[in-house]
Motif scaffolding. Structure first.
Motif, PDB file in Angstrom:
ATOM      1  N   PHE A 291       0.831  -1.199   0.000  1.00  0.00           N
ATOM      2  CA  PHE A 291       0.000   0.000   0.000  1.00  0.00           C
ATOM      3  C   PHE A 291       0.870   1.255   0.000  1.00  0.00           C
ATOM      4  CE2 PHE A 291      -2.195   3.323   2.443  1.00  0.00           C
ATOM      5  CZ  PHE A 291      -3.296   3.540   1.620  1.00  0.00           C
ATOM      6  N   GLY A 292       2.000   1.254   0.751  1.00  0.00           N
ATOM      7  CA  GLY A 292       2.911   2.408   0.786  1.00  0.00           C
ATOM      8  C   GLY A 292       3.566   2.655  -0.564  1.00  0.00           C
ATOM      9  N   HIS A 293       3.973   1.567  -1.210  1.00  0.00           N
ATOM     10  CA  HIS A 293       4.578   1.703  -2.518  1.00  0.00           C
ATOM     11  C   HIS A 293       3.592   2.286  -3.520  1.00  0.00           C
ATOM     12  CE1 HIS A 293       7.043   0.832  -6.001  1.00  0.00           C
ATOM     13  NE2 HIS A 293       6.016   0.116  -6.525  1.00  0.00           N
ATOM     14  N   GLN A 294       2.363   1.790  -3.477  1.00  0.00           N
ATOM     15  CA  GLN A 294       1.339   2.313  -4.382  1.00  0.00           C
ATOM     16  C   GLN A 294       1.055   3.784  -4.091  1.00  0.00           C
ATOM     17  OE1 GLN A 294      -2.041  -0.203  -4.048  1.00  0.00           O
ATOM     18  NE2 GLN A 294      -1.033  -2.011  -4.953  1.00  0.00           N
ATOM     19  N   LEU A 295       1.091   4.155  -2.808  1.00  0.00           N
ATOM     20  CA  LEU A 295       0.859   5.549  -2.452  1.00  0.00           C
ATOM     21  C   LEU A 295       1.983   6.443  -2.978  1.00  0.00           C
ATOM     22  CD1 LEU A 295      -0.878   7.603  -0.942  1.00  0.00           C
ATOM     23  CD2 LEU A 295       0.420   7.059   1.145  1.00  0.00           C
ATOM     24  N   LYS A 296       3.268   5.986  -2.860  1.00  0.00           N
ATOM     25  CA  LYS A 296       4.405   6.770  -3.369  1.00  0.00           C
ATOM     26  C   LYS A 296       4.306   6.946  -4.881  1.00  0.00           C
ATOM     27  CE  LYS A 296       7.660   5.426   0.255  1.00  0.00           C
ATOM     28  NZ  LYS A 296       8.906   4.687   0.555  1.00  0.00           N
ATOM     29  N   VAL A 297       3.981   5.883  -5.579  1.00  0.00           N
ATOM     30  CA  VAL A 297       3.861   5.963  -7.036  1.00  0.00           C
ATOM     31  C   VAL A 297       2.781   6.948  -7.427  1.00  0.00           C
ATOM     32  CG1 VAL A 297       3.256   4.672  -9.104  1.00  0.00           C
ATOM     33  CG2 VAL A 297       4.762   3.648  -7.409  1.00  0.00           C
ATOM     34  N   ALA A 298       1.644   6.887  -6.703  1.00  0.00           N
ATOM     35  CA  ALA A 298       0.562   7.811  -7.008  1.00  0.00           C
ATOM     36  C   ALA A 298       0.967   9.248  -6.755  1.00  0.00           C
ATOM     37  CB  ALA A 298      -0.676   7.443  -6.175  1.00  0.00           C
ATOM     38  N   MET A 299       1.714   9.490  -5.625  1.00  0.00           N
ATOM     39  CA  MET A 299       2.163  10.858  -5.309  1.00  0.00           C
ATOM     40  C   MET A 299       3.169  11.336  -6.339  1.00  0.00           C
ATOM     41  SD  MET A 299       2.487  10.628  -1.157  1.00  0.00           S
ATOM     42  CE  MET A 299       3.058  12.324  -1.040  1.00  0.00           C
ATOM     43  N   ALA A 300       4.060  10.430  -6.769  1.00  0.00           N
ATOM     44  CA  ALA A 300       5.052  10.827  -7.784  1.00  0.00           C
ATOM     45  C   ALA A 300       4.368  11.180  -9.086  1.00  0.00           C
ATOM     46  CB  ALA A 300       6.051   9.683  -7.997  1.00  0.00           C
ATOM     47  N   SER A 304       4.663  14.825 -10.787  1.00  0.00           N
ATOM     48  CA  SER A 304       5.160  14.981 -12.149  1.00  0.00           C
ATOM     49  C   SER A 304       4.108  15.634 -13.026  1.00  0.00           C
ATOM     50  CB  SER A 304       5.544  13.615 -12.721  1.00  0.00           C
ATOM     51  OG  SER A 304       4.407  12.773 -12.767  1.00  0.00           O
ATOM     52  N   ARG A 305       2.841  15.318 -12.765  1.00  0.00           N
ATOM     53  CA  ARG A 305       1.769  15.912 -13.536  1.00  0.00           C
ATOM     54  C   ARG A 305       1.692  17.407 -13.236  1.00  0.00           C
ATOM     55  NH1 ARG A 305      -1.939  13.123 -11.634  1.00  0.00           N
ATOM     56  NH2 ARG A 305      -1.748  11.345 -13.073  1.00  0.00           N
ATOM     57  N   ASP A 306       1.839  17.799 -11.963  1.00  0.00           N
ATOM     58  CA  ASP A 306       1.801  19.221 -11.590  1.00  0.00           C
ATOM     59  C   ASP A 306       2.977  19.995 -12.189  1.00  0.00           C
ATOM     60  OD1 ASP A 306      -0.501  18.729 -10.196  1.00  0.00           O
ATOM     61  OD2 ASP A 306       0.506  18.524  -8.233  1.00  0.00           O
ATOM     62  N   SER A 307       4.183  19.384 -12.135  1.00  0.00           N
ATOM     63  CA  SER A 307       5.374  20.069 -12.695  1.00  0.00           C
ATOM     64  C   SER A 307       5.254  20.223 -14.197  1.00  0.00           C
ATOM     65  CB  SER A 307       6.641  19.276 -12.341  1.00  0.00           C
ATOM     66  OG  SER A 307       6.567  17.970 -12.903  1.00  0.00           O
TER      67      SER A 307
END
Length: 341
Positions: A291-300, A304-307
């Motif tokens: 779940f943590g890995h999936q959360l990090k990927v989603a945040m990344a 990246s989408r915002d930048s």
């Protein structure tokens, strides 16, 4: 999807058998009562209403006639079957007189082929005027019939003889052949019972205790059974089954909610076959790390989408600024009449 078979509980099964029992009891009670009315209830009531004297009197057979045809057989001393039409009947008339309670009844049977005794000869002489006899030696005046009263030797002359108040029955309780053979001989004497309401009606057998008991049995069993059946079926229809119908939709909805909740739990928590899911278990740690890995990927991906969006915006701003400068330079440096002036 195949429909699930609803399994009945033991309570529903017991309720079904009890209801079926009372339905059958009510049906049998009605039919038995209808059967007993013409054979037991009606004769018993008639016997009571005719008020037969329980003290027997002395009866002597006066005459016995056999007739043929429905029009001639308005009544019969004995017939097997109370409801069928009679085409062949035997009518027995008797004379009877009252005797004391200490009288010793010694029944005597006279066969029809026996020569006339004194009583028979006396009656034949008195009936000569309207019988087949026609002789000067016989008395031509008809003998009186009907109620004579206590002042006469015979209390009643020419009464109708029956085995019971209806004059009918079925073997082996009543065999009309035996009854007629026993009582149709002229001059036969026996004990009998007369009716106070209709003195011209005489029966050969009377047991008032048995009459009352037959009436009680015929009415005390079918009628209460039918009433109890109706009361139970009414209560079951308006109370028991009505409550079950009201509870059935609620139970069905509850079962649907339970099934839906179970399906959601199955989808949400795909637990391993072995071991329980606890914070200290290895499965819980793996799920948490995943779940943590999936959360990090989603945040990344979000960052990246915002930048990427900011970069596009900056580039658009810079592009619009450069275009403005070039346009200004080109306007200011271009030749023309105004510049010459």
């Amino acid at each position: 999807m195949e429909e699930k078979k609803v399994k009945q509980t033991w309570k529903q099964k017991i309720l079904f058998y009890i209801t079926a029992f009372f339905v059958l009891l009510g049906i049998f009670s009605v039919f038995s009562f209808l059967f007993l009315v013409p054979f037991v209830i009606d004769p018993s009531f008639t016997t009571i209403f005719m008020e037969f004297d329980e003290q027997p009197v002395l009866c002597v057979t006066r005459k016995a006639e056999r007739k043929l045809g429905v029009s001639n057989c308005s009544w019969a001393s004995c017939r097997e079957g109370c409801t069928k039409e009679i085409y062949d009947c035997t009518q027995i008339h008797v004379d009877y007189k009252k005797v004391g309670p200490d009288f010793n009844f010694t029944p005597t049977t006279v066969e029809p082929t026996t020569p006339p005794d004194d009583y028979r000869r006396k009656r034949l002489i008195q009936d000569a005027a309207f019988d087949e006899f026609d002789s000067d030696d016989f008395i031509t005046e008809p003998s009186p019939t009907g109620l004579m009263g206590n002042d006469s030797e015979w209390y009643y002359i020419g009464a109708k003889l029956f085995p019971n108040v209806k004059g009918c029955g079925y073997p082996p309780a009543l065999n009309c052949t035996i009854f007629l053979k026993k009582y149709k001989g002229i001059g036969t004497n026996f004990s009998c019972y007369y009716s106070r309401v209709d003195p011209g009606l005489v029966i050969s057998h009377l047991d008032m205790w048995q009459v009352y008991m037959n009436l009680v049995y015929a009415m005390a069993i079918p009628i209460p059974s039918f009433i109890v059946s109706v009361i139970y079926l009414t209560f079951a229809y308006f109370k028991i089954y009505n409550d079950d119908e009201e509870k059935a939709p609620l139970e069905k909805n509850a079962e649907g909610l339970d099934e839906e909740g179970n399906s959601m739990e199955d989808i949400a928590s795909l637990r391993p076959a072995s071991g329980a899911l606890t914070p200290a278990s290895e499965t819980f740690r793996e799920d948490l790390a995943s779940f943590g890995h999936q959360l990090k990927v989603a945040m990344a991906d979000e960052m990246s989408r915002d930048s990427f969006n900011e970069e596009i915006i900056n580039k658009s701003h810079s592009l619009s600024g450069n275009l403005g400068k070039e346009m200004t330079t080109s306007i200011s440096t271009s030749g023309g009449p105004i510049n010459d002036i």
